[in-house]
Enzyme design. Structure first.
Site, mmCIF file in Angstrom:
data_model
loop_
_atom_site.group_PDB
_atom_site.id
_atom_site.type_symbol
_atom_site.label_atom_id
_atom_site.label_comp_id
_atom_site.label_asym_id
_atom_site.label_seq_id
_atom_site.Cartn_x
_atom_site.Cartn_y
_atom_site.Cartn_z
ATOM 1 N N GLY A 2 4.360 7.248 -8.245
ATOM 2 C CA GLY A 2 2.961 6.984 -7.478
ATOM 3 C C GLY A 2 3.273 6.360 -5.977
ATOM 4 O O GLY A 2 2.522 6.677 -5.172
ATOM 5 N N ASP A 3 4.357 5.263 -6.114
ATOM 6 C CA ASP A 3 4.799 5.021 -4.732
ATOM 7 C C ASP A 3 5.285 5.915 -3.810
ATOM 8 O O ASP A 3 4.939 5.931 -2.499
ATOM 9 C CB ASP A 3 5.838 3.694 -4.834
ATOM 10 C CG ASP A 3 5.329 2.619 -5.625
ATOM 11 O OD1 ASP A 3 4.672 1.789 -5.216
ATOM 12 O OD2 ASP A 3 5.883 2.354 -6.735
#
Length: 414
Positions: free
Chosen positions: A172-173
């Site tokens: 996600g990051d």
């Protein structure tokens, strides 16, 4: 510490990184890999918490070697007004500012986008946060795991009879960081076609290009990857569910286990590929079945097709299965560990590993820079720097002399 002469397509671009851990630093890392001068602001004494994550060497994370390569480390105690002033001066000189604090933190330090844009109309600020700069959730903390969950990825990851699982990395990051890079490049292009870099003189807004804020939310970056999720639900009421190693509605595409216990991925979902696959595994009946000639005919018989492929795989070692299916021109591959990668002929032929060294001379292999540009490739000039390694260099560039730098250090500003 090995250094190389690499210009890169972003040579001459200045980036100020105000952030920690993954999303913001990964965004600026990619710019640094392609030639941008990236000044990373860290807290004195402790630095970026990522310096202490996962596997350490001499007290510093090996991850740091990659995440901070080509960056310059400047320590600033951002609670101190003098440190905020240094950061503000750097921000006004920068082509791009990248930050991943909670919304409102930069505003407390008089470093908010609106305030900087009044002074430098060409300001480009990439802001990465869990939920974006607006909306009812904007002030909540949001790590990559939360973005993956809210963005839909976790819901479809895993097996249907078990709770959702995470991918083994902070995807996600990283996805948000890539959106930040894309946004920064588009904003930089817009700035340049509308007038270019600000000349640094107050009141001369007319000679500067138009900057902008790039607002990246982690959950939205993940949501952007979710293919046909929305129209399928809107038009057909379909909620995509967890399907293990299979690709739902696209048959056959799954993970199968060979007789030696190794797993193999086979993607035989193209119509012509399906026929070649079934012929190769000795299932001419399926290869020539007109009902299975197209994907919409195969989907209702997914279980039968997967069973046939699994039964064949169970009679083969993974090497034998790979050889047979590659001859048949079927997309197939084993699931690689890092051990597999390090000796794989394709990785080696593509020069996917770089050899560097720590300050003490200890060699370290690192992943090569991607994507590969034919004329202006990126590369590694130095691995992640020591905390505050570039304090004096950066402060001198702002006009501070050695005595002033010493005083800032004594006053715990840096």
């Amino acid at each position: 510490m090995e250094k190389k002469s690499i210009a890169g397509p972003l040579s001459g671009i200045k980036v100020l990184e105000l952030g920690t851990l993954i999303a913001g630093p990964f965004c600026s890392r990619m710019l640094a890999e392609f030639g941008a001068e990236v000044i990373k602001v860290e807290a004195p004494e402790t630095g970026d918490p990522l310096r202490q994550w996962r596997v350490l060497k001499d007290g510093t994370s090996l991850w740091w070697s990659v995440q901070a390569r080509n960056k310059k480390s400047l320590t600033l105690n951002m609670k101190n007004p003098r440190a905020q002033e240094i950061a503000r001066r750097l921000a006004l000189e920068a082509d791009i500012i990248i930050e991943n604090y909670r919304p409102g933190v930069l505003e407390k330090w008089q470093l908010g986008y609106d305030e900087l844009k009044k002074l430098n109309p060409a300001t480009i600020m990439v802001r990465l946060s869990g939920y974006g700069q607006t909306g009812p959730l904007r002030d909540l903390p949001g790590f990559g795991a939360i973005g993956e969950s809210m963005g839909g990825l976790r819901y479809v990851s895993g097996f249907p009879d078990r709770p959702p699982v995470r991918v083994g990395i902070s995807i996600g990051d990283s996805v948000a960081a890539l959106h930040g890079v894309i946004g920064a490049m588009m904003a930089l292009r817009h700035r340049d076609v509308t007038g270019g870099r600000w000349n640094g003189k107050a009141g001369d807004a007319c000679v500067a290009g138009q900057g902008q804020m790039v607002d990246v939310a982690l959950y939205e970056s993940v949501f952007n990857l979710m293919e046909s999720l929305v129209p399928e639900f809107d038009q057909a009421g379909v909620v995509r569910e967890r399907t293990g190693g299979a690709l739902p509605g696209i048959v056959p595409s799954n993970t199968y286990t060979c007789g030696d216990g190794n797993n193999i991925v086979i993607a035989g979902n193209g119509d012509a590929i399906f026929k070649r696959l079934m012929t190769a595994i000795g299932r001419d009946d399926m290869a020539n079945d007109v009902q299975l000639a197209r994907n919409d005919g195969r989907v209702p018989r997914t279980a039968d097709i997967d069973r046939a492929i699994q039964n064949w795989c169970a009679t083969q070692t993974i090497d034998a299965a790979l050889a047979i299916l590659q001859v048949a021109d079927v997309p197939v591959g084993k699931i690689y560990s890092v051990r597999d990668m390090m000796s794989d002929p394709q990785f080696l032929a593509r020069n996917m590993f770089e050899q560097h060294a720590f300050a003490d001379g200890t060699p370290i292999k690192m992943p090569a820079v991607t994507p590969k540009l034919s004329e202006t490739p990126g590369g590694t000039k130095w691995i992640g720097p020591a905390l505050g390694e570039h304090n004096a260099e950066i402060l001198r560039s702002l006009g501070y002399d050695d005595a002033q730098i010493m005083q800032l250090q004594q006053d715990k500003v840096i």
